[in-house]
Design a protein around this motif. Structure first.
Motif, PDB file in Angstrom:
ATOM      1  N   ILE A  68     -20.092 -40.546  -1.665  1.00 23.72           N
ATOM      2  CA  ILE A  68     -20.123 -41.234  -0.489  1.00 23.72           C
ATOM      3  C   ILE A  68     -19.670 -42.838  -0.543  1.00 23.72           C
ATOM      4  O   ILE A  68     -18.822 -43.064   0.419  1.00 23.72           O
ATOM      5  N   ALA A  69     -20.024 -43.710  -1.684  1.00 17.45           N
ATOM      6  CA  ALA A  69     -19.415 -44.920  -1.794  1.00 17.45           C
ATOM      7  C   ALA A  69     -17.822 -44.863  -1.967  1.00 17.45           C
ATOM      8  O   ALA A  69     -17.203 -45.760  -1.294  1.00 17.45           O
ATOM      9  N   VAL A  70     -17.482 -43.779  -2.683  1.00 13.06           N
ATOM     10  CA  VAL A  70     -15.948 -43.697  -2.700  1.00 13.06           C
ATOM     11  C   VAL A  70     -15.335 -43.437  -1.236  1.00 13.06           C
ATOM     12  O   VAL A  70     -14.161 -43.970  -0.832  1.00 13.06           O
ATOM     13  N   LEU A  71     -16.013 -42.824  -0.604  1.00 12.75           N
ATOM     14  CA  LEU A  71     -15.358 -42.399   1.199  1.00 12.75           C
ATOM     15  C   LEU A  71     -15.697 -43.901   1.664  1.00 12.75           C
ATOM     16  O   LEU A  71     -14.577 -43.827   2.528  1.00 12.75           O
ATOM     17  N   GLY A  72     -16.576 -44.633   1.539  1.00 13.73           N
ATOM     18  CA  GLY A  72     -16.725 -45.804   2.418  1.00 13.73           C
ATOM     19  C   GLY A  72     -15.305 -46.703   1.871  1.00 13.73           C
ATOM     20  O   GLY A  72     -14.808 -47.514   2.670  1.00 13.73           O
ATOM     21  N   LEU A  73     -15.180 -46.739   0.504  1.00 16.89           N
ATOM     22  CA  LEU A  73     -13.862 -47.513   0.049  1.00 16.89           C
ATOM     23  C   LEU A  73     -12.503 -47.099   0.736  1.00 16.89           C
ATOM     24  O   LEU A  73     -11.572 -47.842   0.863  1.00 16.89           O
ATOM     25  N   LEU A  74     -12.563 -45.571   0.528  1.00 17.44           N
ATOM     26  CA  LEU A  74     -11.391 -45.001   1.397  1.00 17.44           C
ATOM     27  C   LEU A  74     -11.063 -45.248   2.689  1.00 17.44           C
ATOM     28  O   LEU A  74      -9.983 -45.861   3.167  1.00 17.44           O
ATOM     29  N   ILE A 258      -8.421 -35.977   6.014  1.00 19.46           N
ATOM     30  CA  ILE A 258      -8.310 -34.710   5.091  1.00 19.46           C
ATOM     31  C   ILE A 258      -8.738 -35.142   3.851  1.00 19.46           C
ATOM     32  O   ILE A 258      -9.545 -34.196   3.279  1.00 19.46           O
ATOM     33  N   LEU A 259      -8.322 -36.171   3.077  1.00 12.11           N
ATOM     34  CA  LEU A 259      -8.812 -36.484   1.733  1.00 12.11           C
ATOM     35  C   LEU A 259     -10.330 -36.538   1.595  1.00 12.11           C
ATOM     36  O   LEU A 259     -10.998 -36.189   0.743  1.00 12.11           O
ATOM     37  N   GLY A 260     -10.955 -37.476   2.735  1.00 12.23           N
ATOM     38  CA  GLY A 260     -12.284 -37.768   2.662  1.00 12.23           C
ATOM     39  C   GLY A 260     -13.291 -36.321   2.659  1.00 12.23           C
ATOM     40  O   GLY A 260     -14.156 -36.207   1.978  1.00 12.23           O
TER      41      GLY A 260
END
Length: 605
Positions: A68-74, A258-260
């Protein structure tokens, strides 16, 4: 023969006026420029789990909050690069942003990092694709380097055929991969509804011994390898159809969504099925087997995953040549990277990318785990510099709404800087070579720039003052005998000047006497100068004679050395003859300010 092979592999040359037809729409651009980012879902979750399972299997539940943190950075990166697209619609991404706002040296650091990153993109993608194939077919494990090299050669040739053609071919596997991953995610969710979680999966919030903030940050930074390739759209804006910046921004947002979705879906499935990383079986392969078994659907997912991992390298093939063009335009790379090839692509950049990535694959024996840390640090350095450059831009210009934009870039800069530092401290033994190679690349950039600047200064003329000087011409013809080759050269020389001298170098008195008698008998109307060489050297006596002529006539005449040379009918026949003419020409080019010309005489038998 070579020309026919080239036409077969690459296709017929295209007119310069066809350049607009090579531009990409949103759907094709998504396939070409997002394949790297989208493919990273195949190994992003795996990189998180590799760090967590080192502490213990109970720690795998942390993969969910980390994802989820990676999604936030994305989301921050997508917003940031969308701002970059509209601020710099000519493309160039981190290189242009850093160069314009942080200075040339910082721009070169970003540009050098991106070039290295694109080379690593090709290497990582091809090796990861090979891993997907060997997961399904373990018997091919020993041939992974050869498989990777074949795919790099295929992609290089495909891109040499042109952007539009490569996009049309790539669109099919890219969208098949997206469909396959969403089918996998939906299938996995259905199985959860019917059977529940795997029995051994630790619950969310389970206490884990030996876990630390450092370990969690390391897992987070490893998971951020899923964000590589996000910057490619902002680098390649010139490849889009008009309005280029709007199409690029829309493509970037589509890619982010799409990536997220795929990344969080794969992370949830890996946790739900209790998947642990296996050196010989990828996480996606294990999820597919757990969801569908080793049936037709499993093999389809593995095949399209392998395809997208291979073809993810195409993002680099789209972005590397454009970045090399921009650096060459600024005189930091050789001018050959500014030249478009037969199919309107920057062919030299494409070929160079293929060669360097093949060297990397061979050097690392196709080991993805060794390449990914290099790959990640190579992309997060430009991420950080791009964010910092945009912060400086907003502070300087202060356009409407600049505060919100500054906040986005500030959060992004701090986060990507933190990730970069974590990579450096936790995987220094794997990424140390970047800190040697990157300064070398920057040094080479500066030397190239100095070279081009020095040449420009030396060749620049004063249009008002500098005019051509009218001089005569003294022609020196080295001869080895009385032949049709010499006859051909003298005939040509007489069409240029009356001041001609032939030079013969002899090794003994007998051959010198024969040459003098034969020349006098032939009487071509050109004076023959005979030089004796006691040490059987042709070069030294000839060079001394040219220096004498140059010293005597430099003020009044141009000195031209006219070299007779016969051309054999077959290339291999050249081996049967000494190459004195080539040696003379090579030496004079590098040592003397004289005109050097070759008069060819073609043999027909």
């Amino acid at each position: 023969m070579v020309s026919r092979i080239k036409r077969f592999l690459i296709g017929k040359p295209m007119k310069s006026t066809d350049i607009e037809e090579e531009k990409l729409g949103k759907l094709k651009a998504l396939a070409v420029l997002s394949s790297d980012a989208l493919s990273s879902v195949a190994y992003g979750t795996e990189q998180i789990l590799l760090v967590l399972v080192a502490v213990g299997f109970a720690a795998v539940w942390y993969s969910i909050p980390i994802s989820i943190a990676v999604l936030g950075l994305l989301a921050i990166l997508i917003l940031s690069y969308r701002q970059t697209i509209f601020a710099y619609p000519s493309g160039g991404g981190a290189y242009i942003v850093a160069k314009n706002n942080l200075g040339t040296t910082t721009g070169l650091m970003a540009g050098g990092s991106l070039l290295v990153d694109y080379i690593l993109t090709v290497a990582v993608s091809s090796s990861a694709g090979t891993d997907a194939i060997t997961s399904a077919f373990p018997s091919l494990h020993d041939y992974r380097v050869i498989i990777s090299l074949v795919m790099i050669a295929f992609l290089t040739i495909l891109n040499l055929r042109g952007v539009t053609e490569s996009a049309s071919i790539l669109a099919v596997p890219v969208y098949l991969f997206v469909i396959a991953i969403f089918i996998l995610i939906i299938g996995g969710l259905v199985k959860f509804v019917t059977t529940g979680f795997h029995g051994s999966v630790p619950e969310l919030g389970t206490a884990v011994n030996n876990i630390s903030l450092f370990i969690l940050l390391k897992a987070f930074s490893s998971g951020c390898s899923a964000l590589t390739g996000v910057e490619a759209v902002s680098n390649a804006i010139p490849n889009f159809k008009k309005p280029a910046e709007h199409n690029a921004a829309a493509t970037l947002v589509m890619m982010g969504v799409i990536l997220g979705s795929m990344f969080i879906g794969i992370s949830f499935l890996a946790y739900g099925f209790g998947i642990a990383p296996d050196p010989k079986v990828t996480v996606v392969s294990q999820i597919a087997e757990a969801t569908f078994g080793r049936g037709a659907v499993y093999y389809i997912i593995q095949i399209v995953t392998a395809l997208i991992l291979f073809l993810a390298a195409n993002t680099a093939y789209a972005a590397f040549p454009l970045l090399a063009f921009m650096l060459a335009k600024d005189k930091f790379m050789p001018h050959m990277f500014k030249v478009r090839g037969d199919r309107l692509g920057f062919s030299n950049g494409i070929i160079m990318l293929g060669v360097l990535s093949a060297v990397l694959i061979t050097a690392f024996q196709g080991d993805t785990e060794k390449l990914i840390p290099l790959y990640a640090i190579g992309v997060f350095i430009p991420f950080t510099l791009s964010q910092l450059g945009m912060m400086v831009r907003w502070i300087k210009l202060r356009p409407p709404g600049w505060t919100a934009k500054l906040i986005v870039n500030t959060i992004g800069m701090i986060t990507t800087l933190t990730i970069s530092l974590i990579f450096i401290f936790t995987k220094f033994h794997q990424v140390w070579m970047v800190f040697i190679f990157l300064p070398i690349v920057m040094f080479v950039f500066m030397r190239i720039y100095r070279h081009y600047t020095n040449i420009a200064d030396e060749l620049r003329i004063n249009i008002e003052r500098d005019k051509p000087q009218m001089k005569g011409s003294t022609i020196v013809i080295p001869v080895a005998g009385v032949t049709r080759v010499v006859l051909n050269s003298i005939s040509y020389a007489k069409s240029l000047s009356d001041n001609i001298v032939a030079v013969y170098i002899g090794f003994d008195d007998e051959e010198i006497q024969k040459m003098e008698e034969k020349w006098e008998q032939w009487n071509p109307g050109v004076r023959l100068i005979v030089l004796r060489s006691r040490y059987r050297s042709v070069m030294k006596p000839l060079i001394r004679f040219i220096e004498t002529v140059e010293w005597k006539t430099a003020e009044t005449d141009h000195i031209t050395v006219l070299i007779p040379q016969f051309i054999t009918k077959h290339w291999w026949e050249n081996i049967l003859h000494n190459q004195t003419s080539l040696l003379i020409r090579a030496y004079l080019y590098n040592q003397k300010d004289v005109v050097i010309a070759t008069v060819p005489y073609r043999l027909h038998r």
